[in-house]
Design a protein around this motif. Structure first.
Motif, PDB file in Angstrom:
ATOM      1  N   ARG A   8       0.829  -1.204   0.000  1.00  0.00           N
ATOM      2  CA  ARG A   8       0.000   0.000   0.000  1.00  0.00           C
ATOM      3  C   ARG A   8       0.866   1.259   0.000  1.00  0.00           C
ATOM      4  N   TRP A   9       2.052   1.164  -0.522  1.00  0.00           N
ATOM      5  CA  TRP A   9       3.041   2.245  -0.508  1.00  0.00           C
ATOM      6  C   TRP A   9       2.411   3.548  -0.956  1.00  0.00           C
ATOM      7  N   PRO A  10       2.673   4.653  -0.321  1.00  0.00           N
ATOM      8  CA  PRO A  10       3.679   4.908   0.712  1.00  0.00           C
ATOM      9  C   PRO A  10       3.186   4.671   2.135  1.00  0.00           C
ATOM     10  N   LEU A  11       2.080   3.973   2.269  1.00  0.00           N
ATOM     11  CA  LEU A  11       1.579   3.610   3.586  1.00  0.00           C
ATOM     12  C   LEU A  11       1.999   2.167   3.870  1.00  0.00           C
ATOM     13  N   ARG A  61      13.787   1.815  -0.077  1.00  0.00           N
ATOM     14  CA  ARG A  61      13.104   2.403  -1.237  1.00  0.00           C
ATOM     15  C   ARG A  61      13.500   3.862  -1.443  1.00  0.00           C
ATOM     16  N   ARG A  62      14.054   4.489  -0.425  1.00  0.00           N
ATOM     17  CA  ARG A  62      14.545   5.860  -0.488  1.00  0.00           C
ATOM     18  C   ARG A  62      13.453   6.857  -0.891  1.00  0.00           C
ATOM     19  N   GLU A  63      12.232   6.610  -0.412  1.00  0.00           N
ATOM     20  CA  GLU A  63      11.085   7.478  -0.672  1.00  0.00           C
ATOM     21  C   GLU A  63      10.356   7.723   0.645  1.00  0.00           C
ATOM     22  N   PRO A  64       9.667   8.858   0.768  1.00  0.00           N
ATOM     23  CA  PRO A  64       8.899   9.110   1.990  1.00  0.00           C
ATOM     24  C   PRO A  64       7.786   8.070   2.178  1.00  0.00           C
ATOM     25  N   PHE A  65       7.514   7.752   3.441  1.00  0.00           N
ATOM     26  CA  PHE A  65       6.463   6.791   3.780  1.00  0.00           C
ATOM     27  C   PHE A  65       5.986   7.059   5.201  1.00  0.00           C
ATOM     28  N   ALA A  66       4.877   6.441   5.552  1.00  0.00           N
ATOM     29  CA  ALA A  66       4.382   6.407   6.930  1.00  0.00           C
ATOM     30  C   ALA A  66       4.008   4.958   7.216  1.00  0.00           C
ATOM     31  N   ALA A  67       4.004   4.585   8.487  1.00  0.00           N
ATOM     32  CA  ALA A  67       3.726   3.193   8.836  1.00  0.00           C
ATOM     33  C   ALA A  67       2.713   3.089   9.967  1.00  0.00           C
ATOM     34  N   VAL A  68       1.870   2.075   9.855  1.00  0.00           N
ATOM     35  CA  VAL A  68       0.939   1.693  10.905  1.00  0.00           C
ATOM     36  C   VAL A  68       1.363   0.302  11.360  1.00  0.00           C
ATOM     37  N   LEU A  69       1.734   0.196  12.630  1.00  0.00           N
ATOM     38  CA  LEU A  69       2.293  -1.039  13.171  1.00  0.00           C
ATOM     39  C   LEU A  69       1.422  -1.549  14.312  1.00  0.00           C
ATOM     40  N   THR A  70       0.752  -2.672  14.107  1.00  0.00           N
ATOM     41  CA  THR A  70      -0.054  -3.283  15.163  1.00  0.00           C
ATOM     42  C   THR A  70       0.861  -4.230  15.929  1.00  0.00           C
ATOM     43  N   MET A  71       1.085  -3.895  17.186  1.00  0.00           N
ATOM     44  CA  MET A  71       2.100  -4.562  17.986  1.00  0.00           C
ATOM     45  C   MET A  71       1.511  -5.648  18.883  1.00  0.00           C
ATOM     46  N   PRO A  72       2.362  -6.574  19.371  1.00  0.00           N
ATOM     47  CA  PRO A  72       1.911  -7.601  20.316  1.00  0.00           C
ATOM     48  C   PRO A  72       1.389  -6.956  21.595  1.00  0.00           C
TER      49      PRO A  72
END
Length: 138
Positions: free
Chosen positions: A11-14, A41-52
């Motif tokens: 789902r880049w950049p997400l 990838r050397r491009e801007p992104f944001a991340a959603v991380l569902t953690m334990p």
């Protein structure tokens, strides 16, 4: 070539990654692998991380996780619009100090929420905002 080929990057950049079913140490390694691949990838992104949800019973691997964050921080500072961590309110309360220090720790804006939809909305908003350092690279 990326060390990881992953659906988290489709789902880049997400970047969306759910490691909630893993033990905390394995989850941390997986997050590290995916963030490393995103940075490659050397491009801007944001991340959603569902953690334990559980906390590690031992501090085994803590040094490894600290080294990983230190390694990732410069790239995150330059490329990451934000990291949204999805964790329960209980886990947020237990880790309140670390969550408050998130931006300093990771090198980019961070948030923590129990609501995956809120995390996605926040990450999209971060992507829409100007990325720090983007002007300097032009």
């Amino acid at each position: 070539m990326s060390r990881t080929t992953d659906t988290a990057l489709t789902r880049w950049p997400l970047v969306v990654l759910d490691v909630s079913a893993l033990d905390p140490a394995a989850g941390a390694r997986r997050v590290g692998d995916v963030l490393t691949a995103a940075l490659e990838r050397r491009e801007p992104f944001a991340a959603v991380l569902t953690m334990p949800e559980s906390r590690p019973r031992k501090l085994a691997g803590a040094g490894e996780r600290v080294r990983l964050v230190k390694t990732l921080r410069p790239g995150l500072r330059n490329r990451c619009a934000g990291l949204a961590f999805v964790v329960s309110a209980e886990v947020q309360q237990a880790n309140a100090k670390a969550i408050r220090a998130g931006a300093k720790l990771w090198g980019c804006p961070t948030t923590a929420t129990h609501d995956p939809a809120a995390a996605l909305a926040w990450a999209r908003q971060q992507l829409a905002a100007p990325t720090p350092g983007a002007e300097e690279e032009r």
